[in-house]
Design a protein around this motif. Structure first.
Motif, PDB file in Angstrom:
ATOM      1  N   ASP A   1      -1.801   6.353   4.425  1.00 34.21           N
ATOM      2  CA  ASP A   1      -1.837   4.937   4.056  1.00 34.21           C
ATOM      3  C   ASP A   1      -2.637   4.085   5.034  1.00 34.21           C
ATOM      4  O   ASP A   1      -3.064   2.976   4.692  1.00 34.21           O
ATOM      5  CB  ASP A   1      -0.409   4.362   3.991  1.00 34.21           C
ATOM      6  CG  ASP A   1       0.355   4.839   2.770  1.00 34.21           C
ATOM      7  OD1 ASP A   1      -0.301   5.238   1.789  1.00 34.21           O
ATOM      8  OD2 ASP A   1       1.594   4.819   2.796  1.00 34.21           O
ATOM      9  N   ILE A   2      -2.839   4.587   6.264  1.00 32.67           N
ATOM     10  CA  ILE A   2      -3.398   3.746   7.326  1.00 32.67           C
ATOM     11  C   ILE A   2      -4.801   3.236   7.004  1.00 32.67           C
ATOM     12  O   ILE A   2      -5.073   2.036   7.171  1.00 32.67           O
ATOM     13  CB  ILE A   2      -3.341   4.474   8.681  1.00 32.67           C
ATOM     14  CG1 ILE A   2      -1.875   4.571   9.142  1.00 32.67           C
ATOM     15  CG2 ILE A   2      -4.191   3.771   9.732  1.00 32.67           C
ATOM     16  CD1 ILE A   2      -1.662   5.355  10.416  1.00 32.67           C
ATOM     17  N   PRO A   3      -5.740   4.071   6.530  1.00 33.15           N
ATOM     18  CA  PRO A   3      -7.066   3.509   6.196  1.00 33.15           C
ATOM     19  C   PRO A   3      -6.997   2.426   5.118  1.00 33.15           C
ATOM     20  O   PRO A   3      -7.693   1.402   5.217  1.00 33.15           O
ATOM     21  CB  PRO A   3      -7.852   4.734   5.706  1.00 33.15           C
ATOM     22  CG  PRO A   3      -7.170   5.903   6.340  1.00 33.15           C
ATOM     23  CD  PRO A   3      -5.721   5.546   6.389  1.00 33.15           C
TER      24      PRO A   3
ATOM     25  N   ILE B   1       0.856  -1.182   0.000  1.00 35.44           N
ATOM     26  CA  ILE B   1       0.000   0.000   0.000  1.00 35.44           C
ATOM     27  C   ILE B   1       0.892   1.232   0.000  1.00 35.44           C
ATOM     28  O   ILE B   1       1.712   1.423   0.897  1.00 35.44           O
ATOM     29  CB  ILE B   1      -0.920   0.004   1.239  1.00 35.44           C
ATOM     30  CG1 ILE B   1      -1.746  -1.287   1.288  1.00 35.44           C
ATOM     31  CG2 ILE B   1      -1.812   1.233   1.231  1.00 35.44           C
ATOM     32  CD1 ILE B   1      -2.637  -1.499   0.093  1.00 35.44           C
ATOM     33  N   ALA B   2       0.728   2.066  -1.014  1.00 36.86           N
ATOM     34  CA  ALA B   2       1.649   3.197  -1.178  1.00 36.86           C
ATOM     35  C   ALA B   2       0.892   4.404  -1.718  1.00 36.86           C
ATOM     36  O   ALA B   2       0.776   4.596  -2.924  1.00 36.86           O
ATOM     37  CB  ALA B   2       2.790   2.819  -2.119  1.00 36.86           C
ATOM     38  N   ARG B   3       0.364   5.216  -0.807  1.00 31.98           N
ATOM     39  CA  ARG B   3      -0.261   6.480  -1.199  1.00 31.98           C
ATOM     40  C   ARG B   3       0.648   7.658  -0.860  1.00 31.98           C
ATOM     41  O   ARG B   3       0.693   8.635  -1.601  1.00 31.98           O
ATOM     42  CB  ARG B   3      -1.621   6.638  -0.508  1.00 31.98           C
ATOM     43  CG  ARG B   3      -2.280   7.986  -0.739  1.00 31.98           C
ATOM     44  CD  ARG B   3      -3.603   8.114  -0.012  1.00 31.98           C
ATOM     45  NE  ARG B   3      -4.666   7.393  -0.697  1.00 31.98           N
ATOM     46  CZ  ARG B   3      -5.899   7.311  -0.236  1.00 31.98           C
ATOM     47  NH1 ARG B   3      -6.224   7.863   0.926  1.00 31.98           N
ATOM     48  NH2 ARG B   3      -6.824   6.649  -0.915  1.00 31.98           N
ATOM     49  N   THR B   4       1.374   7.568   0.263  1.00 32.64           N
ATOM     50  CA  THR B   4       2.255   8.658   0.668  1.00 32.64           C
ATOM     51  C   THR B   4       3.475   8.719  -0.242  1.00 32.64           C
ATOM     52  O   THR B   4       3.897   7.705  -0.813  1.00 32.64           O
ATOM     53  CB  THR B   4       2.710   8.464   2.128  1.00 32.64           C
ATOM     54  OG1 THR B   4       3.366   7.186   2.238  1.00 32.64           O
ATOM     55  CG2 THR B   4       1.528   8.485   3.080  1.00 32.64           C
ATOM     56  N   PRO B   5       4.080   9.913  -0.391  1.00 32.10           N
ATOM     57  CA  PRO B   5       5.257  10.047  -1.267  1.00 32.10           C
ATOM     58  C   PRO B   5       6.399   9.115  -0.878  1.00 32.10           C
ATOM     59  O   PRO B   5       7.071   8.559  -1.750  1.00 32.10           O
ATOM     60  CB  PRO B   5       5.643  11.519  -1.112  1.00 32.10           C
ATOM     61  CG  PRO B   5       4.373  12.208  -0.734  1.00 32.10           C
ATOM     62  CD  PRO B   5       3.622  11.235   0.109  1.00 32.10           C
ATOM     63  N   ALA B   6       6.632   8.937   0.432  1.00 29.91           N
ATOM     64  CA  ALA B   6       7.740   8.073   0.866  1.00 29.91           C
ATOM     65  C   ALA B   6       7.525   6.639   0.409  1.00 29.91           C
ATOM     66  O   ALA B   6       8.462   5.968  -0.040  1.00 29.91           O
ATOM     67  CB  ALA B   6       7.884   8.134   2.389  1.00 29.91           C
ATOM     68  N   MET B   7       6.286   6.141   0.505  1.00 30.97           N
ATOM     69  CA  MET B   7       6.014   4.768   0.074  1.00 30.97           C
ATOM     70  C   MET B   7       5.933   4.656  -1.444  1.00 30.97           C
ATOM     71  O   MET B   7       6.207   3.596  -2.009  1.00 30.97           O
ATOM     72  CB  MET B   7       4.717   4.266   0.712  1.00 30.97           C
ATOM     73  CG  MET B   7       4.864   3.848   2.157  1.00 30.97           C
ATOM     74  SD  MET B   7       6.160   2.587   2.427  1.00 30.97           S
ATOM     75  CE  MET B   7       5.507   1.198   1.506  1.00 30.97           C
ATOM     76  N   GLN B   8       5.582   5.745  -2.121  1.00 33.81           N
ATOM     77  CA  GLN B   8       5.632   5.734  -3.581  1.00 33.81           C
ATOM     78  C   GLN B   8       7.069   5.527  -4.058  1.00 33.81           C
ATOM     79  O   GLN B   8       7.322   4.803  -5.019  1.00 33.81           O
ATOM     80  CB  GLN B   8       5.072   7.043  -4.141  1.00 33.81           C
ATOM     81  CG  GLN B   8       3.562   7.174  -4.040  1.00 33.81           C
ATOM     82  CD  GLN B   8       2.840   6.322  -5.078  1.00 33.81           C
ATOM     83  OE1 GLN B   8       3.411   5.940  -6.089  1.00 33.81           O
ATOM     84  NE2 GLN B   8       1.580   6.007  -4.813  1.00 33.81           N
TER      85      GLN B   8
ATOM     86  N   THR C   1     -10.468   7.480  12.492  1.00 32.03           N
ATOM     87  CA  THR C   1      -9.771   8.630  13.087  1.00 32.03           C
ATOM     88  C   THR C   1      -8.763   8.206  14.149  1.00 32.03           C
ATOM     89  O   THR C   1      -7.590   8.602  14.086  1.00 32.03           O
ATOM     90  CB  THR C   1     -10.784   9.631  13.673  1.00 32.03           C
ATOM     91  OG1 THR C   1     -11.619  10.116  12.613  1.00 32.03           O
ATOM     92  CG2 THR C   1     -10.065  10.802  14.333  1.00 32.03           C
ATOM     93  N   PRO C   2      -9.154   7.396  15.145  1.00 27.41           N
ATOM     94  CA  PRO C   2      -8.130   6.959  16.120  1.00 27.41           C
ATOM     95  C   PRO C   2      -7.039   6.096  15.486  1.00 27.41           C
ATOM     96  O   PRO C   2      -5.886   6.168  15.911  1.00 27.41           O
ATOM     97  CB  PRO C   2      -8.938   6.169  17.160  1.00 27.41           C
ATOM     98  CG  PRO C   2     -10.232   5.833  16.513  1.00 27.41           C
ATOM     99  CD  PRO C   2     -10.500   6.941  15.550  1.00 27.41           C
TER     100      PRO C   2
END
Length: 464
Positions: free
Chosen positions: A324-326, A161-168, A353-354
Motif C-alpha cells: 500500500d505504501i507507494p 488505500i487498500a491493496r493488501t488483504p488486511a486493508m481490503q 524502495t526506501p
C-alpha cells in the motif's frame, strides 16, 4: 400547425437542447423545466428532477436529489420579486467531478394569473450577469454547501488505500459500518489512521449532516472531558442545564481505555442516547490494544466494553502494508498538489524502495509528515532521494544497523573460575613461578594456593 405554434415549439426545443444549463421553478419552488445543459452538469435527468420541490438546504452527497434541488432553490428575496445571483457547487452524480458555478435567478410574473415563475441560468463564475451580488446569508449558504462537499471529498471511501488483504477487509467493514448505526471500535497502533476511518464512516452514514465530535481520552483533562460530555448528553432532569446541548452525529473516543472511570459510568448510564434513532449519537472509539486486557486490568468497565464492540475493526500498522505504501505516498502527494501553482508529479524510482523498506514506527502519520516535507524541498517534477527529510534518511541508516546485541547470560561459576585461573597465572609470572611469593601476592597461604591451583587444573594433584 400555425406559424406561431411552430415558433413556440421550436423555441421550447431549442431551450431544451441548449448546452447552457437552464431551469424554471414555480412559486412553490417545484421544478417545471430542467434542460439538457442541467443534465450534463449534474448527471441527473429531467425526469428525475422535474416535479421536485427545491428546499434551501446543503446536501453534499451527489447521489441525493437534494444535492441538485438545494442548489436550484432561490433565496427568499427572489420569491419577493428581486433577481439574485449566488455561487453554487455542483458535483456530478456519476463521475463525482466538482463544478463551481454561479446561479442567476430571475422572477417572472404572469399578469393574468398573478403567479410567479422563476427563470434560472447557471454560468461559470467568470461569466457574471448584471444582477445584485449575493447577500451575506446567501454567501454563507453557499459556503456551508462548499464546506460539506469538501468534507465529503476529504473523507470519501476512495481516500482509503487498500491493496493488501488486511486493508481490503477494513474496507469491507467500513462499507458495512457506513450502512449501519451501531457503535464501532478501531483497534490499532497510533498513527494508523483510525480517526480518518471513523470520519469516513460518519460522512457516509445516516448522521453525515451532523457534527463529528472527537475526544482524546489520554491527552484531555478530566475536567475537559466531563464538560464536553455534559454538553453532549441530556442533563439530569432534576438539575438545570448549564449550556445548550450540542447536536452531534458521532462521538469518537480516542484511547477510550484511558477514559476516567466516572465518565465511563456516565456513558453507560446514557446508553439509550447511543441507540439507533433519528436523534441518537453514534458512538465510535479507538484503542491501541484489545479492550479485553483493559477489562481484565479493571481499567475499563465491562458494560462499556460490550457497548463499544458490536463491530471491531483491526487496523494494521503501516509496516504490514508494504504494497500500500507507494499508493499511499502518491495519494498524499496529490492531496498536497491541490490548489497549488507548483505541481509535483510523483516519485523518482529510487525513492519508493526506501519508503517500502522503512519500519514507520509512527505509521501513516509519519509517512504524511515525510511526504509533506519532501514536497516542500522538491524543486523538480519528481521527488528524489535528496528531497527526503534528513531524519528519515538517518532513521533508515539506524534500521540497517539493527538493534544492539543483548549479551546472553553465561554460567557464573565458569566465569569465576576463569577469572581466578587468570589471576593466579599473573601472580606466578610476577613471582617467577615461586609459589610461596605468589601466595603472598594473592593474600593466601601456600597450602591454600596449592588447593586452588589443583581445583582449577593448574597443577597435577601429585605435583610436589
Amino acid at each position: 400547425m400555425s406559424p406561431r405554434s411552430r415558433r413556440v415549439r421550436g423555441l421550447a426545443t431549442w431551450l431544451t437542447q441548449a448546452r447552457e444549463p437552464i431551469f424554471v421553478l414555480d412559486n412553490r419552488r417545484a421544478v417545471l423545466f430542467f434542460n439538457h445543459g442541467c443534465e450534463e452538469l449534474t448527471g441527473w435527468t429531467a425526469a428525475d428532477v422535474i416535479g421536485q420541490i427545491c428546499d434551501y438546504v446543503s446536501e453534499p452527497d451527489p447521489q441525493q436529489i437534494e444535492h441538485v434541488t438545494g442548489s436550484l432553490c432561490p433565496p427568499p428575496d427572489v420569491l419577493e420579486g428581486s433577481p439574485q445571483s449566488v455561487p453554487a457547487q455542483f458535483r456530478h452524480r456519476e463521475n463525482g467531478k466538482v463544478h463551481q458555478r454561479q446561479v442567476h435567478f430571475v422572477p417572472l410574473n404572469d399578469s393574468q394569473t398573478e403567479s410567479t415563475r422563476i427563470f434560472g441560468l447557471i454560468t461559470l463564475p467568470d461569466q457574471p450577469i448584471s444582477i445584485s451580488e449575493p447577500s451575506p446569508p446567501q454567501q454563507l449558504h453557499a459556503d456551508v454547501a462548499a464546506l460539506r462537499s469538501r468534507l465529503r471529498q476529504r473523507y470519501a471511501i476512495e481516500t482509503v488505500i487498500a491493496r493488501t488483504p488486511a486493508m481490503q477487509r477494513v474496507l469491507a467493514q467500513l462499507d458495512v459500518a457506513s450502512h449501519a448505526a451501531c457503535p464501532v471500535l478501531f483497534v490499532g497502533e497510533p498513527g494508523t489512521g483510525r480517526e480518518h476511518l471513523a470520519r469516513v464512516i460518519h460522512y457516509h452514514g445516516p448522521q453525515r449532516l451532523k457534527a463529528f465530535v472527537p475526544l482524546d481520552c489520554r491527552q484531555s483533562t478530566t475536567f475537559e472531558l466531563k464538560r464536553t460530555l455534559k454538553r453532549l448528553l441530556p442533563p439530569d432532569p432534576a438539575g438545570e442545564p448549564t449550556a445548550l446541548p450540542l447536536q452531534p452525529g458521532t462521538l469518537y473516543l480516542k484511547d477510550v481505555d484511558h477514559l476516567p472511570r466516572e465518565l465511563q459510568e456516565t456513558i453507560v448510564e446514557h446508553r439509550d442516547r447511543f441507540d439507533a434513532g433519528e436523534d441518537s449519537i453514534r458512538l465510535m472509539a479507538a484503542a491501541s490494544t484489545s479492550l479485553d486486557d483493559a477489562v481484565a486490568d479493571d481499567r475499563l468497565l465491562e458494560d462499556l466494553h460490550y457497548l463499544l464492540t458490536p463491530l471491531t475493526i483491526a487496523v494494521p500498522p503501516l509496516r504490514e502494508r508494504t504494497d500500500d505504501i507507494p499508493l499511499l505516498a502518491q495519494h498524499i502527494l496529490e492531496q498536497l498538489n491541490r490548489d497549488q501553482e507548483r505541481q509535483v508529479g510523483g516519485f523518482a524510482p529510487e525513492v519508493l524502495t526506501p519508503l517500502a523498506k522503512y519500519n514507520w514506527p509512527m505509521n501513516q502519520d509519519e509517512l504524511e509528515a515525510v511526504i509533506s516535507e519532501a514536497y516542500q524541498q522538491a524543486t523538480g517534477s519528481l521527488i528524489t532521494v535528496n528531497d527526503l527529510p534528513f531524519r528519515f534518511r538517518t532513521g533508515m541508516d539506524a534500521q540497517r544497523v539493527g538493534p544492539p546485541v543483548t549479551p546472553q547470560p553465561v554460567d557464573l561459576q565458569s566465569l569465576l573460575d576463569d577469572f581466578e585461573r587468570d589471576h593466579i597465572r599473573r601472580a606466578l609470572e610476577q613471582a617467577r613461578q615461586n609459589k610461596s611469593q605468589a601466595a603472598e601476592l594473592l593474600g593466601l597461604t601456600r597450602p591454600r594456593l596449592y588447593r586452588r591451583m589443583e581445583a582449577l587444573g593448574l597443577i597435577e594433584s601429585d605435583e610436589p
